[in-house]
Write an enzyme that holds these catalytic residues in place. Structure first.
Site, PDB file in Angstrom:
ATOM      1  N   GLU A   1      -5.503  -6.083   3.523  1.00 25.33           N
ATOM      2  CA  GLU A   1      -5.884  -7.582   2.896  1.00 25.33           C
ATOM      3  C   GLU A   1      -6.992  -7.155   1.760  1.00 25.33           C
ATOM      4  OE1 GLU A   1      -3.489 -10.708   3.543  1.00 25.33           O
ATOM      5  OE2 GLU A   1      -2.289  -9.881   5.111  1.00 25.33           O
TER       6      GLU A   1
ATOM      7  N   SER B   1       0.853  -0.903   0.050  1.00 26.37           N
ATOM      8  CA  SER B   1       0.374  -0.330   0.266  1.00 26.37           C
ATOM      9  C   SER B   1       0.897   1.206  -0.207  1.00 26.37           C
ATOM     10  CB  SER B   1      -1.113   0.577   1.184  1.00 26.37           C
ATOM     11  OG  SER B   1      -1.782  -1.135   0.822  1.00 26.37           O
TER      12      SER B   1
ATOM     13  N   SER C   1      -6.297   0.038  -2.358  1.00 19.62           N
ATOM     14  CA  SER C   1      -7.377  -0.946  -3.147  1.00 19.62           C
ATOM     15  C   SER C   1      -6.947  -1.297  -4.568  1.00 19.62           C
ATOM     16  CB  SER C   1      -9.001  -0.533  -3.071  1.00 19.62           C
ATOM     17  OG  SER C   1      -9.503  -0.204  -1.995  1.00 19.62           O
TER      18      SER C   1
HETATM   19  C1  LIG Z   1      -4.332  -1.106  10.713  1.00 20.44           C
HETATM   20  C2  LIG Z   1      -4.002  -1.215   9.173  1.00 20.44           C
HETATM   21  C3  LIG Z   1      -2.779  -2.336   8.486  1.00 20.44           C
HETATM   22  C4  LIG Z   1      -2.080  -2.734   7.285  1.00 20.44           C
HETATM   23  N1  LIG Z   1      -1.881  -3.392   7.434  1.00 20.44           N
HETATM   24  C5  LIG Z   1      -0.774  -3.308   5.439  1.00 20.44           C
HETATM   25  C6  LIG Z   1       0.251  -4.172   5.612  1.00 20.44           C
HETATM   26  O1  LIG Z   1       1.097  -4.706   6.339  1.00 20.44           O
HETATM   27  N2  LIG Z   1       0.498  -4.290   4.537  1.00 20.44           N
HETATM   28  C7  LIG Z   1      -0.107  -3.195   3.557  1.00 20.44           C
HETATM   29  O2  LIG Z   1       0.581  -3.027   1.964  1.00 20.44           O
HETATM   30  N3  LIG Z   1      -0.912  -2.313   3.738  1.00 20.44           N
HETATM   31  C8  LIG Z   1      -1.606  -2.612   4.850  1.00 20.44           C
HETATM   32  N4  LIG Z   1      -2.901  -1.443   4.834  1.00 20.44           N
HETATM   33  C9  LIG Z   1      -3.269  -1.378   4.217  1.00 20.44           C
HETATM   34  C10 LIG Z   1      -4.691  -1.721   3.493  1.00 20.44           C
HETATM   35  O3  LIG Z   1      -4.366  -2.743   3.156  1.00 20.44           O
HETATM   36  C11 LIG Z   1      -5.509  -0.508   2.623  1.00 20.44           C
HETATM   37  O4  LIG Z   1      -5.752   0.670   3.893  1.00 20.44           O
HETATM   38  C12 LIG Z   1      -6.941  -1.487   1.489  1.00 20.44           C
HETATM   39  O5  LIG Z   1      -6.255  -1.785   1.391  1.00 20.44           O
HETATM   40  C13 LIG Z   1      -7.875  -0.187   2.073  1.00 20.44           C
HETATM   41  O6  LIG Z   1      -7.002   0.866   1.135  1.00 20.44           O
HETATM   42  P1  LIG Z   1      -7.240   2.588   1.209  1.00 20.44           P
HETATM   43  O7  LIG Z   1      -7.096   2.945   2.532  1.00 20.44           O
HETATM   44  O8  LIG Z   1      -6.764   3.439   0.309  1.00 20.44           O
HETATM   45  O9  LIG Z   1      -7.857   2.957   0.702  1.00 20.44           O
HETATM   46  P2  LIG Z   1      -9.002   3.513  -0.996  1.00 20.44           P
HETATM   47  O10 LIG Z   1      -8.318   2.443  -1.472  1.00 20.44           O
HETATM   48  O11 LIG Z   1      -8.802   4.364  -0.602  1.00 20.44           O
HETATM   49  O12 LIG Z   1     -10.445   2.851   0.231  1.00 20.44           O
HETATM   50  C14 LIG Z   1     -11.691   3.728  -0.208  1.00 20.44           C
HETATM   51  C15 LIG Z   1     -13.026   3.112   0.084  1.00 20.44           C
HETATM   52  O13 LIG Z   1     -13.267   3.087  -1.347  1.00 20.44           O
HETATM   53  C16 LIG Z   1     -14.044   1.143  -1.809  1.00 20.44           C
HETATM   54  N5  LIG Z   1     -13.241   1.526  -3.289  1.00 20.44           N
HETATM   55  C17 LIG Z   1     -12.118   1.329  -3.589  1.00 20.44           C
HETATM   56  N6  LIG Z   1     -12.252   0.600  -4.844  1.00 20.44           N
HETATM   57  C18 LIG Z   1     -13.102   0.249  -5.624  1.00 20.44           C
HETATM   58  C19 LIG Z   1     -13.733  -0.115  -5.999  1.00 20.44           C
HETATM   59  N7  LIG Z   1     -13.213  -0.911  -7.050  1.00 20.44           N
HETATM   60  N8  LIG Z   1     -15.321  -0.872  -6.259  1.00 20.44           N
HETATM   61  C20 LIG Z   1     -15.913  -0.382  -4.244  1.00 20.44           C
HETATM   62  N9  LIG Z   1     -15.703   0.362  -3.396  1.00 20.44           N
HETATM   63  C21 LIG Z   1     -14.475   0.959  -3.796  1.00 20.44           C
HETATM   64  C22 LIG Z   1     -12.765   0.918  -0.752  1.00 20.44           C
HETATM   65  O14 LIG Z   1     -13.486  -0.435  -0.163  1.00 20.44           O
HETATM   66  C23 LIG Z   1     -13.032   1.967   0.606  1.00 20.44           C
HETATM   67  O15 LIG Z   1     -14.395   1.301   1.546  1.00 20.44           O
HETATM   68  C24 LIG Z   1      -2.965  -1.745   6.343  1.00 20.44           C
HETATM   69  C25 LIG Z   1      -3.976  -1.130   6.747  1.00 20.44           C
HETATM   70  C26 LIG Z   1      -4.859  -1.069   8.464  1.00 20.44           C
HETATM   71  C27 LIG Z   1      -5.718  -0.142   8.512  1.00 20.44           C
END
Ligand SMILES: Cc1cc2nc3c(=O)[nH]c(=O)nc-3n(C[C@H](O)[C@H](O)[C@H](O)COP(=O)(O)OP(=O)(O)OC[C@H]3O[C@@H](n4cnc5c(N)ncnc54)[C@H](O)[C@@H]3O)c2cc1C
Length: 379
Positions: free
Chosen positions: A363, A128, A134
């Site tokens: 994830e 990320s 996402s």
């Molecule tokens: C405590 C914690 C630990 C984590 N650990 C790791 C780690 O070890 N390694 C790592 O790489 N990442 C890690 N992450 C990151 C995590 O995987 C991401 O936060 C997650 O994948 C969502 O990405 P984003 O926060 O950028 O949200 P966004 O991608 O910005 O999404 C925001 C909202 O839009 C929705 N959305 C986005 N695209 C679509 C679509 N095509 N259709 C419908 N809805 C959509 C999402 O479901 C969400 O509700 C961690 C996050 C947290 C909070």
């Protein structure tokens, strides 16, 4: 208490018993203090490594436990029932060993796998970015080819175990588009790599989540895993396995919440009888039990497909979706069962509810799981 699980071997039964003993002795007594103080439990991962619980699904010849995935996940569930943050970190460590195990050369595996799988080093997974969660294919952190390796510049976000892990699966851009991403195994002490301060999270307080910043950091060729441009394929392959880990963590949390709610409902009285004997509450508990059992069944089904060498990506997404939604509902209902007390930090159900929320997000959010499932349906 006897191990009441369907397990494939006596060895697996002993392993679950060992996990319970270690979790009850080492994790349960300190979890509340660390979660409240937001302090990292030094030594806990070394203890889990010594007990052989850190790399169960990997081959014994490389230092792993040689266990089927269905057994590993049930071990993870037992850990999560005591301490979700530790279970998540164990799952992420296992996830971080996957790229090297599945895509590394034999030379790379011989060099790094034994210490990674033996528990001597802890791993992190760094896909990320602040602007790309996402939509992982939009990541921007850049690895520019130079003599003997790559110069990496850019920021990664949300790294579980960030700053503490000894090695990082880094996914960085070596070209254009989704086929322009490569995977690297980067040690923590790499010059030019630094970490942000821990995020102030809703839950999982004891294990830090940080950003990482690469400032012209040199990563030698020998630390690239797989071919140049194969990074996203590697990342998604690791996530199929990792999502099952998160499903198991969610079920552990839900089971712990259910157990706490049942115990409370058997003690608390209202209107002259135990609250569990009021049908309205007894049925709520019954629905919680049904949700836990069915969530467990979905992750076990996916794991058994994986163990049998069948495709399981769709099943892993179903398991993650079903189990984490179940965990959110069951932990919320457990707070309801405890009434006002459930809303205080005197009882663990409050923590379980906060911790369940993240399982629906990381994830791959549950919207993304639906995307994966619907794409499989669409062929
Ligand atoms: C405590 C914690 C630990 C984590 N650990 C790791 C780690 O070890 N390694 C790592 O790489 N990442 C890690 N992450 C990151 C995590 O995987 C991401 O936060 C997650 O994948 C969502 O990405 P984003 O926060 O950028 O949200 P966004 O991608 O910005 O999404 C925001 C909202 O839009 C929705 N959305 C986005 N695209 C679509 C679509 N095509 N259709 C419908 N809805 C959509 C999402 O479901 C969400 O509700 C961690 C996050 C947290 C909070």
């Amino acid at each position: 208490m006897a191990v009441d699980r369907l397990l494939p071997t006596d060895e697996a039964r002993d392993l679950i018993q060992l996990t319970r003993d270690v979790a009850d002795k080492v994790l349960a007594p300190i979890v509340d203090d660390h979660e409240k103080a937001e302090t990292y439990p030094e030594g806990v991962f070394a203890t889990l490594g010594e007990a052989g619980l850190l790399s169960l699904p990997y081959p014994e010849e490389w230092g792993g436990g040689g266990q089927p995935y269905e057994v590993y996940l049930q071990v993870l569930e037992e850990i999560a029932a005591r301490w979700a943050a530790v279970a998540v970190a164990v799952s992420v460590h296992s996830l971080s060993c996957h790229p090297l195990m599945a895509f590394g050369t034999e030379e790379q595996q011989r060099r790094w796998l034994p210490e990674m799988l033996g528990g001597a080093t802890i791993g992190a997974y760094s896909l990320s970015e602040p602007q790309a969660g996402s939509d992982a294919g939009a990541l921007a952190c850049k690895a520019t080819a130079v003599d003997g390796g790559y110069r990496v510049s850019g920021s990664k976000a949300w790294i579980t175990h960030g700053g503490i892990a000894d090695f990082y699966n880094l996914f960085a851009r070596t070209g254009e588009g989704s086929k322009g991403i490569s995977c690297f195994l980067v040690p923590r002490d790499t010059a030019g790599l630094s970490f942000g301060k821990p995020e102030e999270k809703m839950g999982l307080h004891a294990v830090p989540t940080t950003s990482a910043h690469y400032d012209d950091a040199f990563v030698p060729d020998e630390r690239r895993i797989g071919a140049e441009g194969q990074g996203l394929q590697i990342a998604f392959s690791a996530l199929d396995s990792g999502r099952l880990g998160i499903a198991a963590v969610a079920v552990g949390l839900a089971q712990a919440a259910l157990d706490a709610a049942v115990a409370y409902a058997q003690e608390r009285t209202a209107f002259g009888r135990k609250i569990i004997d009021h049908q309205g509450l007894g049925f709520l508990l019954a629905d919680m039990a049904a949700a836990v059992d069915s969530a467990r069944a979905t992750y076990l089904d996916a794991a058994r497909r994986r163990d049998a060498g069948l495709p399981y990506s769709r099943n892993a997404s179903v398991a993650k979706l079903v189990a984490t939604d179940a965990a959110m509902k069951v932990t919320t209902d457990a707070v309801q069962v405890l009434g006002g007390y459930g809303y205080t930090r005197d009882f663990r159900v409050e923590r379980y509810m906060r911790e369940a929320k993240i399982t629906q997000i990381f994830e791959g959010t549950n919207q993304i799981q639906r995307l994966v499932i619907s794409r499989h349906l669409a062929g």
